[in-house]
Write a protein that holds these residues in place. Structure first.
Motif, PDB file in Angstrom:
ATOM      1  N   HIS B 559       0.953  -1.235   0.059  1.00  8.82           N
ATOM      2  CA  HIS B 559       0.038   0.165   0.008  1.00  8.82           C
ATOM      3  C   HIS B 559       0.932   1.223  -0.018  1.00  8.82           C
ATOM      4  O   HIS B 559       1.734   1.355   1.014  1.00  8.82           O
ATOM      5  CB  HIS B 559      -0.908  -0.007   1.212  1.00  8.82           C
ATOM      6  N   SER B 561       1.819   4.831   0.962  1.00 12.78           N
ATOM      7  CA  SER B 561       1.469   6.010   1.726  1.00 12.78           C
ATOM      8  C   SER B 561       1.516   7.149   0.690  1.00 12.78           C
ATOM      9  O   SER B 561       2.473   7.518   0.326  1.00 12.78           O
ATOM     10  CB  SER B 561       2.458   6.018   2.615  1.00 12.78           C
ATOM     11  N   CYS B 599      -5.206   5.795   3.383  1.00 10.69           N
ATOM     12  CA  CYS B 599      -5.675   5.205   4.391  1.00 10.69           C
ATOM     13  C   CYS B 599      -6.953   5.784   5.209  1.00 10.69           C
ATOM     14  O   CYS B 599      -7.641   5.151   5.910  1.00 10.69           O
ATOM     15  CB  CYS B 599      -4.431   4.646   5.173  1.00 10.69           C
ATOM     16  N   ASN B 617     -10.867   3.979   5.674  1.00 10.29           N
ATOM     17  CA  ASN B 617     -10.019   2.859   5.800  1.00 10.29           C
ATOM     18  C   ASN B 617     -10.859   1.601   5.399  1.00 10.29           C
ATOM     19  O   ASN B 617     -10.205   0.679   5.019  1.00 10.29           O
ATOM     20  CB  ASN B 617      -9.579   2.698   7.295  1.00 10.29           C
ATOM     21  N   ARG B 620     -10.665   1.153   1.742  1.00 12.22           N
ATOM     22  CA  ARG B 620      -9.108   0.804   1.316  1.00 12.22           C
ATOM     23  C   ARG B 620      -8.998  -0.741   1.530  1.00 12.22           C
ATOM     24  O   ARG B 620      -8.479  -1.419   1.007  1.00 12.22           O
ATOM     25  CB  ARG B 620      -8.149   1.830   1.917  1.00 12.22           C
ATOM     26  N   VAL B 634       2.865  -1.847   4.837  1.00  9.34           N
ATOM     27  CA  VAL B 634       2.657  -0.411   4.932  1.00  9.34           C
ATOM     28  C   VAL B 634       3.911   0.103   5.329  1.00  9.34           C
ATOM     29  O   VAL B 634       5.017  -0.627   5.699  1.00  9.34           O
ATOM     30  CB  VAL B 634       1.531  -0.047   5.935  1.00  9.34           C
ATOM     31  N   CYS B 639      -0.954   4.489   8.456  1.00 13.28           N
ATOM     32  CA  CYS B 639      -1.519   3.463   7.432  1.00 13.28           C
ATOM     33  C   CYS B 639      -1.726   2.289   8.360  1.00 13.28           C
ATOM     34  O   CYS B 639      -2.675   1.476   8.199  1.00 13.28           O
ATOM     35  CB  CYS B 639      -0.730   3.155   6.472  1.00 13.28           C
ATOM     36  N   PHE B 643      -5.145   0.448   9.024  1.00 14.25           N
ATOM     37  CA  PHE B 643      -5.486  -0.921   8.183  1.00 14.25           C
ATOM     38  C   PHE B 643      -5.872  -1.799   9.171  1.00 14.25           C
ATOM     39  O   PHE B 643      -6.694  -2.802   8.973  1.00 14.25           O
ATOM     40  CB  PHE B 643      -4.224  -1.230   7.580  1.00 14.25           C
TER      41      PHE B 643
END
Lengths: 251, 670
Positions: B559, B561, B599, B617, B620, B634, B639, B643
Motif C-alpha cells: 500500500h 502511503s 488510508c 479505511n 481501502r 505499509v 496506515c 489498516f
C-alpha cells in the motif's frame, strides 16, 4: 477579599472555579497554583502547594512567600474525604457582596440545557466505569456490562470502535476523541487498549482489564489483568458481587 | 481568389472590424479577470522564468495534462489529444494563411508555394482527427456519461464542442471549393489534399463555386472569432489560464502549504477571497471542470461533503461575485466559508480533506486544492477557534507535551528500554533516528521502531536517538491549520537539530519525513532526511544486510502511503526492498502508485472522528482484501493503525496481517 484579608484562598478546580481563581489572583496581584494534589501548612504559616510538574515527572511544592493571599485550586476527587473532626471550631462567614450589573461584562439571557433529554449519562463524573470494546461482538452483549455496572453503582463506557459499530452512543466514548475519565475503578472488557483509548482512561485509580489476548496493550496500564473469555468472566464477577452483597445484607 | 479582397475595401473593413471586435471582447474580459486575480495577496516569489516558460510550453505541446490521466478505464484524454494537436496546426494556419494572407490581401504570395501545398495536405489529415476527437467527446459526455462528468451535461460544454467541430468542416469546405474552382494548392503534383479533393467533386456548378468559397471562408473566420471571444467567458479559458497556471506554479515541495508571516495578522488564514494568494485565485480561473480530482478524492469517494472541484468552483464564484465590491473597498457580499450556496465552501468540506494530494496529482492544470483548504483551516483554527471538538485534545497535548496523546515526554525513550541505543551526538553518531510520536508511544508502532533499530544495527550503521528530548514534528497541526503552534514546534526542532549538529536523519514515519524535509526547508534547513524504506534499500544495495528470505508472509500486498508516494515520489524503494526480501514482486491494488487511495488518517484525520459516509479505511481495506493477500505491507504508522482497525472491523484478522516494511526486513535478517 479586601475586607477580610484572608491568608489563604482555596478554590475547587471546577470549570467555574478555574476561571474565577485566575481572575481573582490577577486582580489581587498574587500567585496561584492550579490543580494541586497536596496541600499543607508549614510552621512559618506558608501554604505548601504540591502539584505534578514537567509532565508528571516530578512533584513541585510551591510557596507564595511575598504576596498574600496564598491561592490554590484543587481538582475534584483528588483528595480523599477525611473523617469528620468536631474538634475544629471554625466559623463559616457567608458574604454576599452587592454586584452592580455594570461591572459584569456578560449578561445571562437564557439557560439552555445541552444534554439530550433523559438518556444522558456523564461518564466523566462516574466513580466506576465498565467499558466495552470491539471484543463485545454485538450491541446486545453490552447488557452484561450494564448488569455489572448496576451492581457497582457505575456506568457503562465504550471504546471508539464500539461507538463506530453503533453499539454505544457517542457520549459514552472514552479516549482521545471522546471523553477523558479518571474514575476510581475502570473495568475494560474486550478493549485491546489502542493508545487513543489509553490516554482517555489511564489515570483511573484502579484499572481492571479483561481480554482474550494476553499481548494486548491494555495490560500494560492495568492494575489487574484477567486473560480469558469476558462472556464467562463478567457474569461470574457480577454474580459473585451479588452473592457477597446479599451475604453482607443478611450478616 | 481571396474572399476578402474580392469584396474590395468593404472586405478589409469587415475582416479587420470583426477581428478587432473579437479581440476586444477577449482582451476586455481578460483584463477583468486579471484585475480580479490581482486582488489576491502577494505570495512566494518564483524565479527561473525561462525554464518555467519552456516547461509549460512543452507541457502544452506534449499534452502532459492528458497523458497523466489516460488510463485503461478512462480514455477520454485521447480525444482531447486529437483536438489539441489538431488545433496547433489550425492556429498556425490561421495566423499565416488567413490573417496574413487574406487579411493583408497577399494570398498570391502566401499560397503560391510548396509550403502552403504541403501544409494544406497535412491539414487534410488533421481535420478528421479533430472531428473524431470532438464527436467522441460529445458521445462520452452526453450519452456514455462517465461518473467523472456527472452533472456536466451543460449547454456551455455542448456549445464549446460544436464550435470545435465547425473549424475542420469549414476549413475543408474552403479548400475543396478552392480546388473545384481550379486553384489547387500549388506545386504538389499527385499530392493534392485527398479529402478536400474528394469533397471538391461535390461542387459541379461552376457558376456558384466562387460564392461557396466565399461562404466557407467567411463562416470559418467568423467561427474562429466567435471562439476567440468565447475563450475568456467560457471554459475555453483553460487553454490560456491552465497554461499560465502551469507556468506560474509553485515550485516543490509538493504538498506543503505556504509559510505565513505570523507578524502579519491579515495572513492568519483565509476567510475572504482576497486573502488568498493571487496564485490561488488563478487556480480557480484555470479549472476546466474535468472532474479528475473528484474521482480520485477519498473524501468524495466515500460520501463526505468535500469535492475538490466544487471547492475550486466556489472560490471562483466567490471571486466573481465579491470582486467588484472588494475593488471598490466595500465589504464582500457572499461569505467564503459558509453552507449550501454556490460560492461558499462548507465548513464540513474544509475539515473532510485528508491532504492525500490525489487531486493535485491528477489536476491537468496544476491546481493546488489542498493548499487552499489548509488556508481556510488556518482561519477557522487561528481566528475563530472553530474546529471539530475532538481536535482540542490534540492541539493542547501537542502544544504542551509535544505529542498528540499528552503522554509524559519522559516516556519517549521507553520503546527502546529493551535494547541498547545511543543518544545522538555529532561526531560520535552519524545518523539521527527520528522515531516520531507513533513510533515512540503507540504499542503497535513501537515494534516498527524496534525493527528499524535492528536493521540499522545489522547494517553496521552508526546511529543515535534524541530520547526524551525528541519533539513532535508538527505535521498534523500544520495540516489542520494550527500554523502558530506548528511554527513554534518547527523552530524548537530546528534549533535543537542545529545545536546538536544533526546532518542526516532517518525517519520511521512518512509524515515526519515530509515535515522535516520539506516543511522545515521553508525555514532554510537543508539536512538530509531519509525515510526507512529508502534507507533500507540503500543498505540492501550495498549488500550490508544478510537476508535469508522468509516463508510465512504468503502473498504480500503493498500500500502506497500518500506522504511517501504522491508527496515525495518514493514508489520504487519499498517495492524493491519487498522484492529483494521476499523474492517476489509485491502484489498491487487497483489504485496504486500516484493514483493510490489514502488510508484515511492524513491531514489530521488520525485525530478526528469519521461519521459521515463510508469510512475511508474500510474502503481501502476492502480493496486490499479483493487481492486476497496474506500480508499487507505499509510504510507509515498511520496506515498501520488504519489498516489494522479496518481489518478488525471487517473481521478479517484471521486471514490477513499488516506489517511495516521494516518488520518484514527485520524478520528476514539472518
Amino acid at each position: 477579599m479586601r475586607k477580610f484579608k484572608p491568608e489563604i484562598i482555596l478554590v475547587g478546580a471546577t470549570g467555574l472555579g478555574r476561571d474565577l481563581a485566575g481572575a481573582v489572583a490577577t486582580d489581587l496581584a498574587t500567585g496561584l497554583t492550579a490543580d494541586c494534589t497536596g496541600l499543607d501548612i508549614d510552621d512559618r504559616g506558608f501554604l505548601l502547594q504540591t502539584r505534578p510538574a514537567f509532565g508528571g515527572n516530578i512533584m513541585a511544592t510551591i510557596l507564595t512567600e511575598r504576596t498574600r493571599p496564598q491561592m490554590a485550586t484543587v481538582r475534584p476527587h483528588v483528595m480523599s474525604l477525611p473523617a469528620k473532626d468536631s474538634s475544629h471550631t471554625g466559623v463559616v462567614i457567608r458574604e454576599s457582596p452587592a454586584i452592580d450589573e455594570v461591572d459584569i461584562a456578560v449578561k445571562m439571557l437564557e439557560l439552555i440545557d445541552d444534554r439530550k433529554h433523559g438518556q444522558d449519562v456523564d461518564i466523566a463524573a462516574a466513580e466506576v466505569i465498565v467499558s466495552g470494546g470491539r471484543g463485545m461482538m454485538s450491541k446486545e452483549n453490552f447488557k452484561i456490562l450494564q448488569e455489572l455496572a448496576d451492581e457497582l453503582g457505575g456506568v457503562v463506557g465504550s471504546s471508539r470502535s464500539a461507538v463506530e459499530a453503533g453499539w454505544m452512543p457517542v457520549e459514552r466514548q472514552v479516549g482521545q476523541t471522546g471523553k477523558t475519565v479518571r474514575p476510581k475503578i475502570y473495568i475494560a472488557c474486550g478493549i485491546s487498549g489502542a493508545i487513543q483509548h489509553l490516554v482517555g482512561m489511564q489515570s483511573s485509580d484502579v484499572i481492571i482489564a479483561i481480554n482474550r489476548d494476553k499481548q494486548a496493550p491494555i495490560f500494560e496500564v492495568a492494575t489487574y489483568g484477567i486473560v480469558g473469555d469476558l462472556f464467562k468472566i463478567v457474569p461470574a464477577v457480577t454474580d459473585r458481587i451479588k452473592e457477597l452483597r446479599t451475604k453482607n445484607e443478611q450478616g | 481568389m481571396n474572399p476578402v479582397s474580392d469584396l474590395g475595401a468593404l472586405g478589409f473593413v469587415l475582416f479587420w472590424g470583426l477581428t478587432a471586435l473579437a479581440a476586444g471582447v477577449f482582451l476586455f474580459r481578460g483584463y477583468q479577470l486579471f484585475r480580479l486575480v490581482s486582488l489576491g495577496r502577494r505570495s512566494e516569489k518564483f524565479g527561473q522564468v525561462i525554464k518555467r516558460a519552456l516547461t509549460a510550453l512543452g507541457h502544452v505541446i506534449i499534452q502532459k495534462c492528458q497523458f497523466k490521466n489516460i488510463t485503461r478505464e478512462d480514455r477520454g484524454g485521447v480525444g482531447h489529444l486529437f483536438i489539441v494537436w489538431g488545433f496547433l496546426f489550425f492556429v498556425t494556419y490561421y495566423f499565416f494563411f488567413i490573417v496574413i494572407a487574406s487579411g493583408f490581401g497577399i494570398p498570391d504570395v502566401m499560397e503560391h508555394n510548396k509550403i502552403y501545398g504541403y501544409y494544406t495536405w497535412v491539414m487534410d489529415f488533421v481535420a478528421p482527427f479533430i472531428v473524431i476527437g470532438t464527436v467522441w467527446g460529445i458521445i462520452r459526455r452526453y450519452i456514455v456519461k462517465p461518473a467523472r462528468l456527472k452533472g456536466q451535461q451543460t449547454a456551455e460544454a455542448l456549445i464549446i464542442l460544436i464550435t470545435v467541430l465547425i473549424h475542420p468542416i469549414t476549413h475543408v469546405g474552403k479548400i475543396a471549393t478552392q480546388i473545384a474552382a481550379g486553384h489547387p494548392p500549388a506545386g504538389l503534383g499527385i499530392l493534392t489534399p485527398p479529402l478536400s479533393t474528394a469533397v471538391s467533386h461535390l461542387y459541379t456548378n461552376a457558376a456558384t463555386i466562387a460564392k461557396w468559397h466565399s461562404f466557407w471562408f467567411w463562416s470559418h473566420w467568423v467561427f474562429v472569432l466567435i471562439v476567440l471571444g468565447m475563450i475568456a467567458y467560457t471554459r475555453y479559458l483553460h487553454m490560456i489560464a491552465g497554461a499560465l497556471n502551469d507556468l506560474l506554479r509553485r515550485t516543490p515541495p509538493k504538498g506543503t502549504p505556504e509559510r505565513i508571516d505570523l507578524n502579519d495578522p491579515s495572513s492568519f488564514g483565509v476567510d475572504r477571497v482576497d486573502n488568498f494568494a493571487w496564485k490561488q485565485l488563478l487556480d480557480s480561473v484555470a479549472c476546466v471542470v474535468c472532474g479528475y480530482c473528484q474521482e480520485i478524492c477519498p473524501a468524495t469517494f466515500t460520501g463526505k461533503k468535500l469535492n475538490p472541484r466544487l471547492v475550486i468552483r466556489d472560490i471562483k464564484t466567490n471571486m466573481l461575485k465579491n470582486g467588484p465590491f472588494i475593488t471598490k473597498k466595500q465589504a464582500p457580499v457572499l461569505p467564503l466559508i459558509g453552507e449550501n450556496q454556490e460560492g461558499s465552501v462548507p465548513m464540513e468540506a474544509i475539515w473532510a480533506c485528508t491532504t492525500c494530494g490525489g487531486c493535485m496529482e491528477v489536476c491537468p492544470v496544476y491546481i493546488e486544492h489542498v493548499w487552499e483548504i489548509i488556508d481556510m483551516r488556518r482561519h477557522l483554527v487561528q481566528m475563530q477557534a472553530k474546529f471539530p471538538d475532538e481536535l482540542l485534545n490534540l492541539f493542547e497535548n501537542t502544544e504542551q507535551r509535544s505529542n498528540p496523546w499528552g503522554i509524559a515526554p519522559a516516556d519517549r525513550a521507553k520503546w527502546a528500554s529493551g535494547i541498547e541505543t545511543k543518544p545522538f551526538e555529532a561526531g560520535k553518531t552519524e545518523y539521527l533516528f527520528y522515531v516520531g510520536c507513533a513510533g515512540a508511544f503507540d504499542a503497535r508502532n513501537r515494534h516498527i521502531s524496534l525493527a528499524i533499530a535492528r536493521i540499522l544495527d545489522a547494517g553496521g550503521i552508526s546511529w543515535g536517538i534524541l530520547g526524551k528530548d525528541e519533539l513532535c514534528c508538527g505535521d498534523s497541526l500544520r495540516r489542520l491549520g494550527n500554523e502558530y503552534v506548528f511554527d513554534r514546534i518547527a523552530k524548537d526542532n530546528i534549533k535543537m537539530f542545529q545545536d546538536r549538529g544533526v546532518k542526516k536523519i532517518i525517519t520511521e514515519c512518512p509524515h515526519c519525513y515530509h515535515t522535516l524535509k520539506n516543511d522545515y526547508h521553508q525555514y532554510g534547513t537543508d539536512w538530509e532526511v531519509i525515510h526507512h524504506a529508502e534507507f533500507i534499500r540503500g543498505l540492501i544495495k550495498e549488500k550490508r544486510l544478510k537476508l535469508n528470505g522468509n516463508g510465512d508472509l504468503g502473498k504480500v500486498l503493498f500500500h502506497d502511503s500518500c506522504y511517501l508516494g504522491r508527496h515525495n515520489g518514493i514508489y520504487d524503494a519499498p517495492r524493491e526492498v519487498l522484492a529483494r526480501t521476499t523474492s517476489h514482486t509485491p502484489a498491487e491494488m487497483k489504485r496504486r502508485l500516484n493514483r493510490s487511495f489514502c488510508c484515511g488518517a492524513g491531514g489530521g484525520h488520525m485525530w478526528m472522528e469519521e461519521s459521515i459516509g463510508k469510512r475511508i479505511n474500510h474502503e481501502r481495506v476492502e480493496e486490499a482484501l479483493k487481492e486476497d493477500p496474506r500480508t499487507i505491507c505499509v510504510c507509515c504508522p498511520y496506515c498501520m493503525t488504519m489498516f489494522e482497525d479496518g481489518i478488525k472491523d471487517l473481521k478479517a484478522s484471521e486471514k490477513v496481517q499488516v506489517l511495516d516494511l521494516a518488520e518484514i526486513v527485520a524478520r528476514a535478517l539472518q
